[in-house]
Structures are given as C-alpha cells and as structure tokens.
Design an enzyme around this catalytic site. Structure first.
Site, PDB file in Angstrom:
ATOM      1  N   HIS A 266       0.858  -1.189   0.000  1.00 48.27           N
ATOM      2  CA  HIS A 266       0.000   0.000   0.000  1.00 48.27           C
ATOM      3  C   HIS A 266       0.889   1.232   0.000  1.00 48.27           C
ATOM      4  O   HIS A 266       1.947   1.259   0.633  1.00 48.27           O
ATOM      5  CB  HIS A 266      -0.924  -0.005   1.222  1.00 48.27           C
ATOM      6  CG  HIS A 266      -1.817   1.195   1.309  1.00 48.27           C
ATOM      7  ND1 HIS A 266      -2.774   1.475   0.358  1.00 48.27           N
ATOM      8  CD2 HIS A 266      -1.890   2.195   2.225  1.00 48.27           C
ATOM      9  CE1 HIS A 266      -3.405   2.588   0.684  1.00 48.27           C
ATOM     10  NE2 HIS A 266      -2.876   3.048   1.814  1.00 48.27           N
TER      11      HIS A 266
ATOM     12  N   ASP B  35      -3.113   9.222   3.791  1.00 50.79           N
ATOM     13  CA  ASP B  35      -3.366   7.818   3.474  1.00 50.79           C
ATOM     14  C   ASP B  35      -4.733   7.711   2.823  1.00 50.79           C
ATOM     15  O   ASP B  35      -5.734   8.192   3.365  1.00 50.79           O
ATOM     16  CB  ASP B  35      -3.309   6.976   4.748  1.00 50.79           C
ATOM     17  CG  ASP B  35      -3.267   5.484   4.458  1.00 50.79           C
ATOM     18  OD1 ASP B  35      -3.341   5.113   3.272  1.00 50.79           O
ATOM     19  OD2 ASP B  35      -3.171   4.697   5.412  1.00 50.79           O
TER      20      ASP B  35
ATOM     21  N   CYS C  17      -3.998   3.430  -4.878  1.00 50.62           N
ATOM     22  CA  CYS C  17      -3.327   4.078  -3.751  1.00 50.62           C
ATOM     23  C   CYS C  17      -2.120   4.888  -4.218  1.00 50.62           C
ATOM     24  O   CYS C  17      -1.859   5.983  -3.717  1.00 50.62           O
ATOM     25  CB  CYS C  17      -2.919   3.050  -2.709  1.00 50.62           C
ATOM     26  SG  CYS C  17      -1.966   1.663  -3.363  1.00 50.62           S
TER      27      CYS C  17
END
EC number: 3.4.22.-
Length: 931
Positions: free
Chosen positions: A489, A522, A577
C-alpha cells in the site's frame, strides 16, 4: 427524589415478546419442509379451489386486473360496507399481523372467535394470538420491509395503507394495493364475495410472483409485462425479442422509473407501465441503424447491469445528433441475455463494446468532441530517461507503462517519475524549500527487504540511510516528502518545518506561524499505523548527527513531534493508492502556504479536508502520466530526426572552420563521392582535411606571405608516426571537435554538424584501419579554409632541401595551388580568403590510383587537401619517407562530376602544363638533376 425503576421490572407481557422472538429465531435454523412458504401457498390454493366459481359468473370488478384496479369511490365504499356487514354477522375478523419496528400488541382473544392472520413479516417481531382460544391463524409469508397500519379491531375500521418493497409482489398503484388488502373475508359458507376475494388474491399472487426475485419462471415475467405494458395492437413476439425490466431509464433530460426494455431485430424499444399515474406513458424506439455503440457495466454481486447505448437522434431540423441512453437493469443471468441480444441482428455484436474514444462523425460533424487521451504503445518502445542528465533520473520501460492500464497497481518507477516531474515544475527560487525522497528511501529506512519487523528501531533505521542525507540540509527545508510503500500500500509522509523543533518551545508553537509536524496522507486510513515512532526517531537521530551536543529536551521534542493523520479523500477501489499519493503531493505543492500550521487549516478552502478533491480526479492520473510519457517519446523522436537531418545536410561555410579526416591508405587512395573505397595491398596513404584554423597555427611560415611544408617534418622523423605526432597536439586543443584516441584500435567518430565519420589513430602506429563508409560524400562539404598564401618564388636553400628529400625515395609530394600567377596579388587582398588544396601523394600509386581534383562552383574559393602517402613497406616504421615537392596551379572542378568522371591527375597536369609555375621539378626532373 426517589427514582422510579418500575419500568425496568419484568412483566408478564414481556413473556409473550420473548416467546415470539424465540419462534422467529427458530426460522433461522435448519428450515422445516412443512413450514416452507411454498407449502403454505399450496394450502391456500387448495382451500380456495374448493369453493371457487367460474370467472364468468363473477359480478363486479376483478381485483386481479391491475389495469382496471382504479374504480370510483362510490363502488368501493359500497363493496366495503357490504363486506363489513357480513363480517359482523359471521363474527369473523380478519386481522393482518403486520410487523413494524414496534411490537404489535396481542389481539384480544375475547372478541375473536376465528381469526385469519395474514402476516407480512419483516425483520421485526410479531406476536401471535394464543392458540388456547381456538383461533385458527393462517399466515402468508409475504416478506415486506415497509409498514402497514393495523386495523383497529375494536371499532372495526377497515382502513389499510400498504407500501410494498422490492422483496414483495409488485403493485404499481396504491389503489390496486389498497383494493387488494381492504377486502375482508366472510365465512366460507356465507357469500360468494369471500370466494371472489380469495380467487382474486390467488390470481394476483400468481401473477405478481413472476416479477419477484424469487420467481422461477422467466416466461411468466415476460407474459405479465407484455400483458400490462402493451395493448392488443402492440403485442410483440417473445420468441424474436429479449425483454428486460429496467430500474430506471435516462435519455437527455427525460427520466423514467420502472419500464420495459425490448431488444428486437428491428431495434430497441422502451415503454413504461400503463399504470404509472402518467398522462402519457414514456415510450421511445430506436432502429438498428440508429445504434452507434453499446457498453455495459455488470455488477455481478448485486445483479445490476448499467447499459450505455449511444443512439442517433434527429431534431426538428432533421439534423442528427448522438445522445447517450442510460438504462439500469436488474439481471443475474446477464451473459445469456447478452448472447440472445447478439443473435437478434448482426448489428448488435458489431456495436457491442465499441471503443467510445474513437471519433464518430455524422454528416461531417464530429460527435465526440471531448476525446479522452489513451496513447497506444503498440509500436516498439524506447526507454525514456527522465530527467535527462540528472543523477536521480528514472528510466521507464514499456513494462512500466503497461502498469498504467486501468485496475492495475503502479510501481515505484512510475511514482519516482512523476515525483521528479513535479519537482521540475517548481520555480528555481523555491526549490530550496522542498526535499523529495524517492520510493527506495523508506524501504531502506525500514529495512523491508531484510527484516520488516525492525521498522520500530529508529536508531538502526537512521544508520541505514545516513549517507542519503549527508549533503542535504534537512532542517533548513520547509517540507520534506517521503513516499511510503508498506504492506502493498502507498501513502505519503510530509514533514513540515523540522528545523522549528529545536528553536521553539511547546508554548511558542501554539502561536507560531510555522508549526513543526508530521502529516500522514493515506487513501485507506489506518492501513499504515505504526509510522509515527519510526519517523520521529529518525528525525531525532538526524538532528543528533548534525548537532553532537544535543540536550535531552530537544530529543524529547522530536520524540513528541505532532503526528497528524489527515481526513482526506479515500480511494474507491483497491489499486489506486499510488495515484492518490501522487495527487496528494501535487495538490499540496500547489496549495501549501509559506508557513504551515495544522491549527490554521480552514475548511473554506477545502485544503487537507475530506472534500479536498473528488476521488475520481486522482484515478484519472493514469491517463495524465501516460500522456506525459508519450510526449517525452515524441520529443525524443523529433530530436533524433533533427540530428539525422542535420547529418545529411551540408554545413554552412564558415571561414574559421575546417574538416578533418584521417583515412588509411590501405583502404586505398581511390574514394568515390559516396564514400566507397577500393583496397590495394601495396599502396598506402593518408588523406587529411583540416578541422580548425587553430590546428595549423603552430606551423611556421618561410616568409610573410606563405608557409613551407618542410616545417612539418623533422630531419630525423620521416615516417607516418612522426607526422601524426606533429599533428596530435593541435587536435587535442579544446577548440577542435575530436581528440585522437589512445586505444589500441582505431575508433570511428561522427561529426554531428557534417554527419561525416572520422577515424582517429594513435601516434606512431603504422597499421591504419580503413573506414568502411561515410554518411555523406566528402566532396559535398564546403569548408572555408585558411589562406595559406604559398609563395610563388622559392628560396635557394628551400629548393636544395626539397631536392635532397626527393632523392631519398621514389615518392613524390606535390603542392598544387589553384590561383593563376597573374591573379595572385589580387586574391591576397580579397576580403574572402581563397580556398586552396595541398596534396601530398605517393608516386608509387601510379596509374593504380585515381587522384581527384576538387572544384567549387565559386570562382574565388578553392579547396585544400593534404594527401600523405607512405611507401609500400610503411609497416616498418624504420624506413624513411622520400618526398618530392611539386607546386602548381589547378582550376576547380565540380566534386560530383569529379566523382563520376574520375579523371586522373596526370591528364589534368598535361593540359595545364603551360600554366604551372614549376618551383620544384617532378620525380623525373629530380633524377636528371642528380645526374
């Protein structure tokens, strides 16, 4: 004041609720076949079939026909009063156990002898009547999620309102549903109305059940829809059409809810239900020839199909325009439906999944003005290096570009490439405020390649990356960006004003414009927990490395540095992401203030808020990066093309520029205009064309007006090696284009301006390598040369010296001047210096070689050419060279004609023998002088 806790006491009424809850929970265990809804429905049918009469004998309206369900209020009230009177006489009460969010109170058993309960159950609890009172409860499991008000039993108010959900049978109009539910039953032996009602309910249930999700028959559904949406004149053949029920239909500014979508061999037809309470039902039809493309998205988990059909519409002026027809259809078995549609007409598979990015033109008008950019890399892909010449440049290959396809994870190469691109967009005077780490910094910091568990060890982490920041003023930066790739990620760490940690106390920071902090961006919040301690420890160790005497107070400030996890737009899938990281970074660079404080982030600008940008905006970065890489490829292709064009074109004549070419005589003295050379094993020579004017500045002239070639040769150096040693120093001058190679083998070089190839040889080598080809003809290059000004009258000592050198060998050296003797003085004072040719050629070449004279179209300009041949045994460097000097005039010829005609030098000399002033005799004359 004493509180009343009686409300918490357990009462007998609660036992009924507990028992009802227990019965409801039993239904979630292994189902009993005797209590299945199918068997209950069969019992109802068998009960009703015993007393059913023929439909022709019925009087009054039928509840089974939804098209005639809307009746006048007078008839409805009259039927209701009759049924209520009969119900009182038979003391039969129809109770509908309708479950809502609240528990229903138990029916008073004293007033009920026989009760028929139709339970429309949902997720809530319903209480049943006590079976001890001999009540016969009959329940229909017609699972509904909506609320229905219960009948007031005491006052016999027969008023119901029903709104059926998606899991119940379909009812288009409230009047039809109300008519169906407002009809109570009388005793089975009292009247025919009860039989009519049961028959109507049974028929309605059988008709509507085909439209529910639990329906097992698709044909029944199509029959019902065609029956209630089309009149007799509009009946269609189901065998040649595919019918689907849509959730909604959108065409331009028109919207329609439940309707039918029919695909046939003639086209697509959409028609809404007749009972949609609309004055004019929605209806539209498109022929097969009007369909441009069909695309769909199939959400298999929920069984939903979104069809996007581009069709051609004609306006009032008969001008065609393309519009998008959007249809939502609930279909679990979509592949079979799609196969049936494709079998209807050959046009359907042709337009299915048509690429909508292609421009479609109708009557010369481009219908797709906003074309999205998706570059194609089907052609051979050359690696892209960006930024070119930077030590941190990124090399992008075709495999990296393929990762920019939809629903694909981007790799570290794409991340680093776009970070470098953003870094280069910053103004030069602002670059000192930012520092960007690449994607490998965090991997090295956390040591993910070896021991991922060591991510919490900040001291060891700093030692691994100490060399990365040794020359970087980390604490003089305003913002430091760290891309984080951990647990498959991507997220972004932004360190704000790290130098302010040691300069201000906690009390000062609250009112300061610059507040040091760590921002964590994030796109899946919570997936990268645990980074706080690692970053804080790293900054503390970085500070200690630069400030040896660091107090514990400052260390504690770094360890307690604010770590802010921002509430930002989140990704809507599992593979964007990395794109969100890049979008966070790009917008932060564009909107970050000069002095940042997390306490002064205002929602008015949406900066660093949840509504900072729409999530789809970040996902579109795939196309942006693809376009950027494609533009870099195009620019590189243009540069290469320009270089090739420049190499093929003739350079512009510049007075101070000359060309240099060192060739091997082994490849023969015969060179044609295309650069081809014939080899001879016996004859060897060197041909040189001077590059720079400065290359000949070291040559001393014999007098003020000219130069003597004997200065090129020493008395003890007569071989080709010593000649190259004499010429080596001027070539190594910075003003020259190329240097002589020190390698053992010859190296081929290309002149970027002229496109010619040159061979540079080591000094002292006797074995010369041949140049196989040249990119452009040597003779096509027109260089302006230095006016050597060779004197026409030679001194006696020079003549003697030349005679001595001519006796030592059979070789002859000739210097030919293009200027006639009578025009010499005029050309010396001319503004444009003349172009001359100096030839040093071997006498052993003889008739085996064809030496060419170069002529220019300009009458005043001449060309200088040096040909230095060696003897046949020039491999032996100890053998001296014997030269003879010949000076004469020659006129210029066209080079192209020179290459084609290939006339020998001897014929030229014979024709111009009368015009040549002999300063030294040729080889034969020199021999006679010796005698």
């Amino acid at each position: 004041m004493k509180k009343n806790f009686e409300v918490f006491d357990f009462k007998e009424e609660d036992e009924l609720a507990e028992s009802a809850a227990g019965k409801l929970l039993e239904k979630f265990t292994n189902p009993s076949p005797c209590n299945s809804p199918v068997l209950q429905r069969q019992r109802i049918q068998s009960f009703c079939n015993e007393k059913r009469v023929e439909e022709e004998e019925m009087e009054g309206p039928s509840c089974a026909e939804p098209a005639t369900a809307v009746e006048s209020d007078d008839h409805q009230c009259e039927d209701d009063s009759t049924l209520v009177t009969e119900a009182k006489e038979s003391r039969t009460i129809l109770t509908f156990g309708l479950e809502t969010t609240d528990h229903l109170e138990e029916t008073d058993a004293e007033h009920v002898n026989q009760g028929l309960m139709l339970g429309l159950k949902t997720e809530d609890l319903a209480k049943e009547t006590d079976i001890d009172h001999d009540n016969h409860g009959l329940m229909f499991g017609l699972n509904s999620e909506d609320d229905i008000e219960e009948t007031d039993v005491d006052h016999r108010v027969e008023s119901f309102s029903c709104q059926l959900g998606g899991n119940s049978f379909y009812a288009e109009t409230s009047s039809y549903s109300q008519r169906q539910l407002n009809s109570p039953f009388s005793d089975s032996s009292s009247s025919e109305e009860q039989i009519d009602m049961m028959s109507a309910i049974d028929e309605s249930l059988s008709d509507r059940s085909a439209l529910s999700e639990a329906s097992d028959s698709e044909d029944d559904e199509e029959d019902w829809m065609t029956e209630h949406c089309f009149n007799d004149e509009e009946k269609i053949d189901l065998s040649t059409a595919v019918i689907m029920t849509s959730e909604y239909v959108i065409l331009k500014d028109m919207h329609c809810a439940a309707s039918l979508v029919i695909f046939s061999c003639n086209g697509i037809k959409i028609k809404s239900f007749l009972a949609n309470n609309e004055e004019v039902p929605f209806s539209c039809e498109f022929g097969v020839e009007d369909i441009v493309s069909i695309q769909y998205n199939w959400y298999q988990n929920v069984g939903l199909i979104i069809l996007r059909i581009r069709v051609l519409l004609k306006d009032e002026n008969c001008h065609e325009d393309m519009e998008e027809l959007k249809i939502a259809v609930k279909e679990h078995n979509w592949p079979n439906k799609q196969q049936k549609i494709n079998s209807l007409h050959v046009k359907y598979p042709a337009v299915w999944n048509t690429d909508l990015e292609d421009d479609v033109e109708v009557s010369g008008y481009n219908l797709n003005q906003q074309k999205r950019y998706f570059p194609s890399f089907d052609e051979p892909f050359e690696d892209v290096v960006y930024p070119k010449g930077d030590p941190d440049a990124v090399s992008i290959c075709k495999r990296d570009v393929e990762l920019l396809q939809p629903e694909t994870f981007v790799n570290d190469t794409i991340i680093d490439f776009y970070i470098n691109y953003l870094k280069n967009q910053i103004q030069t005077e602002e670059k000192h405020r930012f520092h960007f780490f690449n994607s490998f910094f965090f991997r090295k910091l956390a040591d993910l390649d070896k021991d991922p568990s060591s991510i919490a060890d900040g001291k060891a982490a700093f030692l691994r990356v100490r060399k990365w920041t040794r020359k970087v003023d980390m604490f003089g930066k305003d913002y430091i960006f760290v891309p984080v790739n951990y647990n498959l990620h991507w997220s972004l760490i932004v360190i704000c004003h790290p130098g302010e940690v040691a300069n201000r106390t906690d009390l000062d920071l609250d009112d300061s414009k610059k507040v040091p902090c760590i921002l964590h961006m994030d796109s899946i919040k919570g997936s990268h927990a645990g980074l706080k301690n690692l970053v804080q420890t790293y900054l503390c160790e970085e500070w200690k490395e630069r400030h040896k005497e660091t107090s514990d107070d400052i260390s504690s400030r770094f360890m307690n540095l604010r770590f802010v996890s921002l509430e930002l737009p989140q990704q809507e899938n599992s593979f964007d992401c990395g794109l969100f990281l890049l979008h966070y970074l790009e917008l932060f660079l564009a909107e970050a203030p000069l002095n940042f404080s997390p306490f002064k982030i205002y929602n008015a600008s949406n900066f660093l808020y949840l509504n900072w940008f729409p999530p789809a905006e970040a996902s579109l970065k795939r196309t942006l990066i693809q376009k950027l890489i494609f533009e870099l490829l195009e620019n590189r292709s243009r540069e290469v093309s320009n270089e090739q064009n420049q190499s093929c074109e003739s350079p512009v004549a510049v007075n101070d520029d000359m060309g240099i070419e060192v060739l091997s005589e082994r490849c023969s003295p015969l060179i044609d205009c295309n650069g081809d050379m014939t080899q001879t094993q016996d004859d060897q020579g060197i041909e040189m064309t001077l590059l720079e004017r400065s290359s000949m500045r070291h040559i001393q002239a014999a007098n003020d007006s000219g130069m003597v070639l004997r200065d090129l040769f020493d008395s003890g150096s007569n071989n080709t090696g010593s000649l190259l040693e004499q010429l080596q120093q001027p070539f190594e001058d910075p003003s020259s284009f190329y240097h002589l190679s020190n390698d053992s083998s010859a190296r081929e070089q290309v002149d970027m301006e002229t496109g010619e190839q040159f061979m540079c040889l080591n000094a002292g080598e006797g074995n010369f390598q041949c140049i196989t080809e040249t990119t452009s003809p040597r003779a096509s290059n027109s260089f302006s040369s230095w006016n050597l000004g060779i004197p026409l009258v030679q001194k006696e000592d020079e003549t003697d010296l030349l005679s001595e050198t001519s006796n030592s060998s059979n070789d002859s050296i000739g210097i030919i001047e293009d200027n006639p003797i009578e025009n010499t003085h005029e050309e010396e004072i001319d503004e444009s210096p003349p172009r001359e040719t100096v030839s040093l050629k071997s006498a052993t070449v003889g008739s085996n070689t064809a030496d060419h004279t170069t002529e220019n179209e300009e009458p005043v300009s001449t060309h200088i050419e040096l040909v230095v041949p060696s003897s046949q045994n020039d491999r032996d460097e100890e053998k001296p060279l014997e030269h003879d000097l010949e000076i004469g005039d020659k006129t210029s010829e066209d080079v192209g004609d020179d290459c084609d005609q290939k006339e020998p030098m001897e014929e030229e000399d014979e024709k111009r023998a009368a015009k040549r002033p002999r300063l030294s005799s040729p080889t034969g004359e020199a021999e006679e002088m010796e005698k």
